[in-house]
Structures are given as C-alpha cells and as structure tokens.
Write a protein that holds these residues in place. Structure first.
Motif: not given
Ligand SMILES: C[S@@+](CC[C@H](N)C(=O)[O-])C[C@H]1O[C@@H](n2cnc3c(N)ncnc32)[C@H](O)[C@@H]1O
Length: 505
Positions: A167-168, A171, A173-176
């Motif tokens: 996610a990082e 870039n 969002e992790q949940s997405l």
C-alpha cells in the motif's frame, strides 16, 4: 504415517542460507497440522480416533513449536514469506443437470459468472495501472545441493509483499488494495498468505508484469474490447446495424473521438502505444498461433538455393520483422533462405523502428541484410518479382472491401508463379448448437472475431477467404492447416485466370 515433529525438529537447519531445507521442514509440519485437523474432524464426527496416521495433541503442540522455530529461521532469511503463501482453491460452480443429462450451472450462475469474469479483467487493469504487478517481488529460483552431494534440487523463494508495504509502495489505501486483490486471489491470479497479510505472484500474474509481452497484449485487448464495449450500442445506432466497412469510422476510433483516423494511424500517433502494440504482437507468434511449420517451404527453399531472384520472401505488414526472423531461423542457413532475399514492408515509422532494432539488437546477425521498406498497403504495391508475398494477421484487421483492396495492390506485384500467403485463423464452420456444454474452441474463435470488430476487422472462414480473394482477382491454390490442430492456417493464393490489370483497377 507422518514423521514425528521431534524428528523434523532435529532436521531443521540452523544457518541463514538453508532456506530450502527449512522450507522442507515447514512443509512436513504443514502435513502434520493438516492431518491433525482431519483427525479432529473425524473425532467430532464419529469418535474414530487412533486410526493409522493419527496425530496426537502432544505431537500437535510440538509441531507448533517446530513451526515457530522454522518460521523464525525463515523470517531471518526472507524465505518465510514463501511458505506463508496460501494455496488458493477456486470456488466450484453450483452444477445442475440439463434436460439431456449433461451437467451445467443454472442460468443465473452463468450470467452472474460473466460479470465475475469481467470484474477480474477490471481488477487486473486497475492493478496494472497502479503498478501492483511490478511492485510485488518476483520469486527467485534457488538451487540447493544435497548434503550427500547426490544432486541438486530447484526450489523457489516466493517473493511476495505485505499489504501494508505494498500500500505504501504504490500509494493506495490498504483497505482498498485488499478489497480489489480479492478478485485476483479468489481466482488464483495472485496468491495470498494463509494469515491474509501478504500478496504473492503466481505463474499467471508473472505474465502481467510490465516487461512481459502478455502485459502489453492485455492492455491492447482491454482498450480494444472492454473500453469500446460500452459505446458499441451508440456506434451502431449512429452508423447503422451492419458490419463496419471502411478503414476509419470504426468503433474504436469513434470511441476515442478520432473517427477520421485509421486504427493504425491512431496507434502510430502515440509512441508509447506504438511500442506497446509492437510488444503485444511479439506474443502472437506462439504455439496457439504458430508462424512456421504450416506452409510447405520446398519451392521457396529451392528458389532460395538457386539464387536467381533478388527477392524471394516479402512480408507485407511485417512489423518489426518477427515472422521473417522465425522463418530465417527455421529455414535459413547456407542452403536455405537468406536474410538479403527477404523484405519487410510496413508503415514508415514501423520499418524504421524494425530496421533500427534489427541493426542494434541482433547480436547473432540473423536479421542483417533484411530490407525494411516503407509501404502503405492501402494504396501501394510491394516490391515486384518475389516468389512469396506473406501477410500474417493483416486481413483480420479489416472489412471485406478493404481486404480485397489490399490483396489487389499486392496482386499487382505478382508474377504467375508467385504466391500470396495469408497466415491467419481459418474459422471453422460452426457446428450444430450445443444444448449443454459450451464449446471452448468455438467460443475462442468467436471471441477473436468479436475482438476485431472494434477496429473494423473480422476473422474469416474458408468460404469468406475465397470470396475476398475472388474480389481481388485471385483464387485459392492451396490451404494448409496447422498440423497441431489449432484453427490457424495458411491460405495460398495465386492470380486467377481471369486476372488482368484492368480487372484489378
Ligand atoms: C496485426 S500487425 C501484424 C504484424 C505481423 N505481420 C505479425 O504477424 O506479427 C499489423 C501490421 O500491419 C501494419 N500496418 C498497418 N497499416 C499498414 C499500412 N497501411 N501499410 C503497411 N503496413 C501497415 C502495422 O504497422 C502492423 O505491423
């Protein structure tokens, strides 16, 4: 019977560079824990403990302790991530019997399934756009030599990355990221760790890494099929409910709001798109769509040996020269077809790029001497005097009248003994409709035809080939089907007895 965890513990390697042996231990432990779960289930079901292969609670405790030990070891050598990879089992469709007794899913499943497949395509497209497939580390093959020196074994470190790191990195969002990844992990296109924290490549997803030609093919098909599909109803409302016939005003160019352009002009306008197109084309030479091994080259080779013709082989619309390269590799050499006897014709930009690559990249010099010459086959004729005019995957890009026009332009360069070879799908005549299982072969042939519609092209049956050839003053002299049984073949054409420059005008 399974090995005792205590025995496995003693074989757990201690060094950082022994990831493959540690992985073996981990696999053995997984077998034990798997058996333990089966046993537990049996106990709950019918109190059937103590059958052979049982794992006791104590064994299980020890197994978990060994598991922790191995995991620590592997975590320190980055190998743990491999074994954490989940084995993804695709869901089984609900199956009903049809009236003829054959198994098939109920209609609502069939229809919903289509959208599920479509969603997989969308998810891949989005992940490609976000660079996800490039961001997941690629598995590294390692060779482990056995202690006793009796040989070596190939093993793989599965790479992989945690959702948090990914996610990082990209870039998003992790949940997405997790939500969308489920479309691909549930279909085994990507792998997910059993604890759900990491994402891994599978053999399929490696084809979607941007350096792979299949990734370029995916983008090409996505643009030509998926992007255009939503505007097909309005296209046919505007242009009439009939096959597109021209070189422009085809669904794709209309969709991209450049209706006056031909499809290839649209591609050539954008260097990135052009490069991707060329890359995608390199994958169309495959076992499913073979290039060599279909046409009988006896006459070509004897002409090449005799050396009387300056040009033996002309590839019309030959792109970067992929096909010529394959023919030279297969039929070249001292006694065979020579590079200087071959011409590749294509649009100016394409032949320049092809010539540059042939000069720069061919370390073995196999393409040195091939002539890359510009040609617009809609209004020009290729070099005269060759024995073979080869058109691979050209006709399928165009409607019948456009094809006949291209063939007529090629025919103007033909001598009576020369031949045009059309190397394309020869669509099998559709068999009787099936009431039970859909035919995957017919479906694939229909898909290929449908995918060409967006650029105004089509796939053709033998009858349809005969008819476009006749319109150009040509006739079929022979047909060669791929001996491996694919729908790909070579239609050989010669000047019809009735052909004359006047007829062709
Ligand atoms: C689908 S690709 C096939 C390439 C190659 N024959 C193969 O089998 O890999 C179509 C080729 O036709 C070329 N082309 C398109 N329009 C053309 C034109 N008007 N004149 C000559 N070549 C053209 C494209 O640049 C592209 O290389």
């Amino acid at each position: 019977m399974y090995a005792k965890p205590s025995a496995i513990r003693s074989s757990v390697p201690k060094g950082n560079n022994s990831a493959a042996s540690a992985i073996k231990s981990l696999k053995a432990i997984h077998q034990i824990t798997g058996q333990y779960l089966v046993d537990k289930k049996n106990v709950q079901a019918a109190d059937q403990r103590n059958t052979s292969g049982d794992v006791s609670d104590r064994d299980m405790e020890e197994a978990f302790s060994v598991l922790t030990e191995v995991k620590q070891l592997l975590a320190s050598s980055a190998g743990y991530r491999m074994m954490a990879a989940a084995v993804v089992v695709p869901p089984k469709p609900i199956v009903e019997k049809s009236s003829d007794g054959a198994a098939r899913p109920p209609p609502q499943e069939v229809i919903m399934g289509l959208f599920a497949q479509m969603s997989v395509v969308s998810a891949i497209n989005l992940f490609k756009h976000w660079g996800i497939f490039d961001a997941i580390p690629i598995p590294i093959p390692i060779t482990v030599t056995n202690n006793n020196g009796s040989g070596s074994e190939e093993s793989e470190l599965n790479g992989g990355i945690s959702f948090a790191d990914l996610a990082e990195k990209v870039n998003v969002e992790q949940s997405l990221l997790i939500r969308i990844s489920k479309m691909l992990t549930s279909t085994a296109i990507l792998g997910r760790s059993q604890d759900g924290l990491c994402l891994y490549h599978t053999p399929t997803s490696l084809f979607l890494v941007s350096t792979h030609p299949m990734s370029a093919m995916f983008s090409l098909l996505h643009t030509n099929i998926v992007s255009v599909s939503a505007s097909l109803p309005s296209y046919f409302d505007t242009y009439g409910r009939r096959e597109p016939v021209g070189v422009n005003h085809v669904p794709l160019t209309v969709h991209e709001k450049k209706p006056e352009l031909k499809y290839f002009d649209l591609v050539c306008q954008d260097p990135k798109r052009m490069a991707e197109f060329m890359k995608a084309m390199s994958i169309t030479h495959s076992s499913r769509v073979p290039t060599v091994g279909i046409y009988d080259m006896t006459l070509v080779l004897s002409e090449a040996r005799a050396g009387g013709r300056e040009t033996v082989w002309v590839d019309v619309g030959g792109g970067g020269g992929h096909s010529v390269k394959l023919f030279l590799r297969e039929y070249g050499g001292h006694d065979g077809l020579k590079a200087h006897q071959c011409v590749v014709h294509d649009l100016d930009d394409v032949v320049q790029e092809g010539a540059r690559r042939a000069g720069v990249q061919e370390e073995d010099d196999e393409m040195k001497g091939v002539r890359f010459l510009p040609l617009d086959f809609h209004c020009q004729s290729p070099v005269k005097g060759a024995l073979i005019y080869y058109l691979r995957h050209i006709m399928r890009d165009y409607s019948d009248p456009v094809c006949s026009n291209i063939l007529r332009n090629v025919a103007r360069s033909l001598s009576p003994e020369a031949r045009i070879l059309i190397s394309e799908q020869i669509t099998p005549e559709e068999g009787p409709p099936t009431t039970s299982q859909p035919s995957s072969q017919q479906m694939y042939a229909a898909f290929k035809d449908f995918s060409m519609l967006s650029i105004g092209g089509k796939e053709r049956s033998l009858d349809q080939w005969r008819s476009v050839a006749a319109e150009a003053g040509l006739e079929i002299s022979r047909v060669y089907m791929d001996p491996k049984g694919t729908a790909h073949g070579v239609v050989e054409l010669k000047l019809a007895d009735t052909w004359s420059e006047e007829v062709s005008a």
